[in-house]
Design a protein around this motif. Structure first.
Motif, PDB file in Angstrom:
ATOM      1  N   PHE A 106       0.823  -1.200   0.000  1.00  0.00           N
ATOM      2  CA  PHE A 106       0.000   0.000   0.000  1.00  0.00           C
ATOM      3  C   PHE A 106       0.860   1.254   0.000  1.00  0.00           C
ATOM      4  CE2 PHE A 106      -3.112  -3.012   1.823  1.00  0.00           C
ATOM      5  CZ  PHE A 106      -4.128  -2.810   0.901  1.00  0.00           C
ATOM      6  N   PHE A 127      -2.754   5.135   1.543  1.00  0.00           N
ATOM      7  CA  PHE A 127      -3.443   4.188   2.411  1.00  0.00           C
ATOM      8  C   PHE A 127      -2.727   3.960   3.740  1.00  0.00           C
ATOM      9  CE2 PHE A 127      -4.610   2.721  -1.946  1.00  0.00           C
ATOM     10  CZ  PHE A 127      -5.949   3.064  -1.881  1.00  0.00           C
ATOM     11  N   THR A 128      -1.435   4.179   3.794  1.00  0.00           N
ATOM     12  CA  THR A 128      -0.694   3.903   5.031  1.00  0.00           C
ATOM     13  C   THR A 128      -0.454   5.159   5.866  1.00  0.00           C
ATOM     14  OG1 THR A 128       1.431   4.243   3.917  1.00  0.00           O
ATOM     15  CG2 THR A 128       0.541   2.002   3.924  1.00  0.00           C
ATOM     16  N   LYS A 163      -6.364   4.355   6.563  1.00  0.00           N
ATOM     17  CA  LYS A 163      -7.219   3.177   6.766  1.00  0.00           C
ATOM     18  C   LYS A 163      -8.621   3.429   6.237  1.00  0.00           C
ATOM     19  CE  LYS A 163      -8.965   0.142  10.388  1.00  0.00           C
ATOM     20  NZ  LYS A 163      -9.079  -0.074  11.852  1.00  0.00           N
ATOM     21  N   ARG A 206      -8.613   3.184   2.536  1.00  0.00           N
ATOM     22  CA  ARG A 206      -8.519   1.778   2.116  1.00  0.00           C
ATOM     23  C   ARG A 206      -9.878   1.089   2.217  1.00  0.00           C
ATOM     24  NH1 ARG A 206      -4.134   0.514   5.034  1.00  0.00           N
ATOM     25  NH2 ARG A 206      -5.237  -0.468   6.743  1.00  0.00           N
ATOM     26  N   ASP A 259      -1.714   2.392  -4.842  1.00  0.00           N
ATOM     27  CA  ASP A 259      -2.180   3.679  -4.314  1.00  0.00           C
ATOM     28  C   ASP A 259      -3.536   4.023  -4.928  1.00  0.00           C
ATOM     29  OD1 ASP A 259      -1.535   4.351  -6.881  1.00  0.00           O
ATOM     30  OD2 ASP A 259       0.273   5.459  -6.343  1.00  0.00           O
TER      31      ASP A 259
END
Length: 311
Positions: free
Chosen positions: A39, A43-44, A131, A134, A187
């Motif tokens: 990720f 997303f992270t 998160k 995601r 991504d």
């Protein structure tokens, strides 16, 4: 489009190709379970730094300077013009977020020597935001597939809906599997590519389904296998030309578009190839295996229609 009438027995080898598809999907699931997706910062979480140069900046020296400074996962791309550089830095365990932007800027200022750089913005993307993105991205894929299931079931027949949705899941899973095996960054641009892929693959499938239904209604004789084969052959030239033109554009984007859209182009490239194949050997073949027949696709006769012409 081509003045050539093909008579390829696509459906005669449906079980062979479906077995290959099942194997690829299983391998993709294993790759996702074992290696997972890499990720991206979207997303992270992490830090985004935009820096302005007074003249066009080469990215390779910038990446090397960041790597030497300890930012091993930093991504440097042009943003707008060749004088604007966007740096994405993954979360650093031993460093405060507020200091990361300053340290990156100082590193690049030192690397640029006499040139004066401008720190335009520093933004933080928290892990909770990543998160949420995601989860929202996954829900967007699920909602899209459910909507497609309902649409195809209403427009055609539930067996076609099942075939179309299984084909879409097949395309997305194999594309994700490629990203899991290669460990390329996943991504928001790749997520956008997957949503675009669903639209492209569905369009190809609907064209084939439409011709299958038309042939079922037009022809008095012929088995479902023969009619499906005929429909696929009739739409083959359109399928090949459409796919080739899209692939040519994507290959150009992949090699010439730069690192910003490299993964986006790759996701679509894999998806278009797999999606073209699945519209024939997954969507159509599955509807055939589930027993779709002429009577399932004939228009419903209105009650009393025979009496309409009488005085």
């Amino acid at each position: 489009m081509f003045r050539i009438n093909t008579h390829i027995d696509f459906m005669g080898k449906r079980y062979l190709w479906m077995s290959i598809s099942v194997t690829l999907v299983l391998l993709s699931i294993v790759a996702l379970a074992v290696r997972g997706l890499n990720f991206g910062i979207d997303f992270t979480g992490g830090t985004v730094i935009e820096i302005g140069y007074s003249k066009p900046a080469a990215l390779d020296p910038i990446r090397k300077a960041l790597d030497d400074a300890g930012f091993k996962d930093a991504k440097a791309t042009h943003f707008g013009t060749a004088q604007d550089v966007l740096i994405r830095v993954a979360p650093q365990r031993d460093e405060e977020r507020s200091k990361i932007g300053d340290r990156v800027f100082q590193t690049l200022q030192k690397q640029a020597k006499d040139e004066t750089l401008t720190l335009r913005r520093v933004e933080f993307v928290g892990p909770s935001v990543g998160k949420e993105l995601r989860e929202d991205g996954g829900l967007a894929l699920i909602y899209t597939i459910i909507a497609i299931l309902i649409y195809v079931a209403l427009r055609f027949e539930y067996r076609f809906a099942v075939g179309a949705v299984v084909a879409l899941v097949h395309d997305v899973t194999i594309t994700l599997g490629v990203f899991a095996v290669t460990h390329l960054e996943f991504d928001l641009t790749v997520l956008a590519a997957l949503l675009a892929l669903i639209g492209y693959s569905l369009n190809d499938t609907i064209v084939v389904f439409d011709r299958v239904r038309e042939n079922f209604r037009r022809r008095r004789k012929g088995t479902p296998l023969e009619i499906t084969n005929e429909a696929i052959n009739q739409t083959l030239s359109r399928t090949i030309i459409t796919s080739l033109t899209v692939v040519l554009v994507l290959v150009s984007m992949f090699f010439l578009g730069g690192s910003v859209i490299h993964d986006f182009a790759l996701a679509l490239l894999v998806g278009v190839v797999v999606g073209t194949y699945s519209s024939i050997y997954i969507a159509s073949a599955l509807a055939l295996v589930m027993g779709v027949s002429k009577k399932d696709l004939m228009p419903v006769k209105k009650e009393g229609a025979d009496l309409d012409g009488r005085p």
